[in-house]
Write a protein that holds these residues in place. Structure first.
Motif, PDB file in Angstrom:
ATOM      1  N   ASN A   1      -3.270  -6.375  -3.292  1.00 52.70           N
ATOM      2  CA  ASN A   1      -2.548  -5.289  -3.941  1.00 52.70           C
ATOM      3  C   ASN A   1      -2.960  -3.936  -3.344  1.00 52.70           C
ATOM      4  OD1 ASN A   1      -0.967  -3.822  -5.676  1.00 52.70           O
ATOM      5  ND2 ASN A   1      -2.106  -4.341  -7.523  1.00 52.70           N
TER       6      ASN A   1
ATOM      7  N   GLU B   1      -4.085  -3.414  -0.357  1.00 51.43           N
ATOM      8  CA  GLU B   1      -3.508  -3.344   0.996  1.00 51.43           C
ATOM      9  C   GLU B   1      -2.042  -2.926   0.933  1.00 51.43           C
ATOM     10  OE1 GLU B   1      -4.074  -6.971   3.189  1.00 51.43           O
ATOM     11  OE2 GLU B   1      -6.263  -6.847   3.014  1.00 51.43           O
ATOM     12  N   TYR B   2      -1.289  -3.496  -0.007  1.00 54.83           N
ATOM     13  CA  TYR B   2       0.120  -3.129  -0.160  1.00 54.83           C
ATOM     14  C   TYR B   2       0.258  -1.657  -0.527  1.00 54.83           C
ATOM     15  CZ  TYR B   2       1.719  -7.994   0.087  1.00 54.83           C
ATOM     16  OH  TYR B   2       2.010  -9.274   0.495  1.00 54.83           O
ATOM     17  N   ARG B   3      -0.590  -1.185  -1.419  1.00 53.02           N
ATOM     18  CA  ARG B   3      -0.542   0.235  -1.819  1.00 53.02           C
ATOM     19  C   ARG B   3      -0.850   1.151  -0.643  1.00 53.02           C
ATOM     20  NH1 ARG B   3      -3.111   0.477  -7.915  1.00 53.02           N
ATOM     21  NH2 ARG B   3      -1.488  -0.815  -8.834  1.00 53.02           N
TER      22      ARG B   3
ATOM     23  N   ALA C   1      -0.407   0.456   2.530  1.00 57.06           N
ATOM     24  CA  ALA C   1       0.725   0.364   3.458  1.00 57.06           C
ATOM     25  C   ALA C   1       1.902   1.184   2.929  1.00 57.06           C
ATOM     26  CB  ALA C   1       1.141  -1.090   3.650  1.00 57.06           C
ATOM     27  N   ALA C   2       2.136   1.168   1.626  1.00 58.19           N
ATOM     28  CA  ALA C   2       3.235   1.930   1.047  1.00 58.19           C
ATOM     29  C   ALA C   2       3.002   3.436   1.191  1.00 58.19           C
ATOM     30  CB  ALA C   2       3.418   1.567  -0.419  1.00 58.19           C
TER      31      ALA C   2
END
Length: 112
Positions: free
Chosen positions: A97, A99-101, A103-104
Motif C-alpha cells: 500500500n 508503494e502504491y501511495r 507511486a501515485a
C-alpha cells in the motif's frame, strides 16, 4: 543460492538456511520439538540439507521467535502460528500500500 556464491553474500542473505535445528533452538531458547511443532503448523518450512536435516534462515528464526513470545504469554501454539501469519500478511499489505501511495504521488496523472 549456489555454491559459487561468495560466503559474504550468504552471510548477508536473510533467507540463507544457515542454522541447524539444534543451533536454531539454542538461539531461540526453545527445544527442537517447538521448531518441529511450528513446522507442522506450517508457520515455517525449513529447508533440508543433503542429509535431510532441517536448516533455518534468519528470517525463519525471527518468525519463530515471535511465535515463541506468544506461546510464552499463554497462547496455544496453533493460534500463535495463525497470529504470526496474519501479522506477516498485514505487514506485507501495508508495504505494498505504501508503494502504491508513493507511486501515485510521483505520477499524479496515473489514475488506474
Amino acid at each position: 543460492m549456489t555454491a559459487d556464491t561468495p560466503l559474504s553474500g550468504r552471510l548477508d542473505d536473510d533467507d540463507y538456511p544457515a542454522y541447524t535445528m539444534g543451533r536454531a533452538a539454542e538461539m531461540l531458547g526453545t527445544t527442537p520439538g517447538f521448531l518441529r511443532a511450528i513446522g507442522e503448523a506450517r508457520l515455517i518450512t525449513p529447508l533440508r540439507s543433503e542429509g535431510g536435516h532441517r536448516r533455518y534462515s534468519r528470517y525463519q528464526l525471527r518468525i519463530a521467535a515471535r511465535a515463541r513470545e506468544l506461546v510464552d504469554q499463554g497462547t496455544p501454539i496453533e493460534a500463535a502460528c495463525r497470529i504470526v501469519i496474519l501479522e506477516d500478511q498485514l505487514e506485507e499489505a501495508q508495504r505494498i500500500n505504501a508503494e502504491y501511495r508513493r507511486a501515485a504521488k510521483e505520477d499524479p496523472d496515473s489514475s488506474s
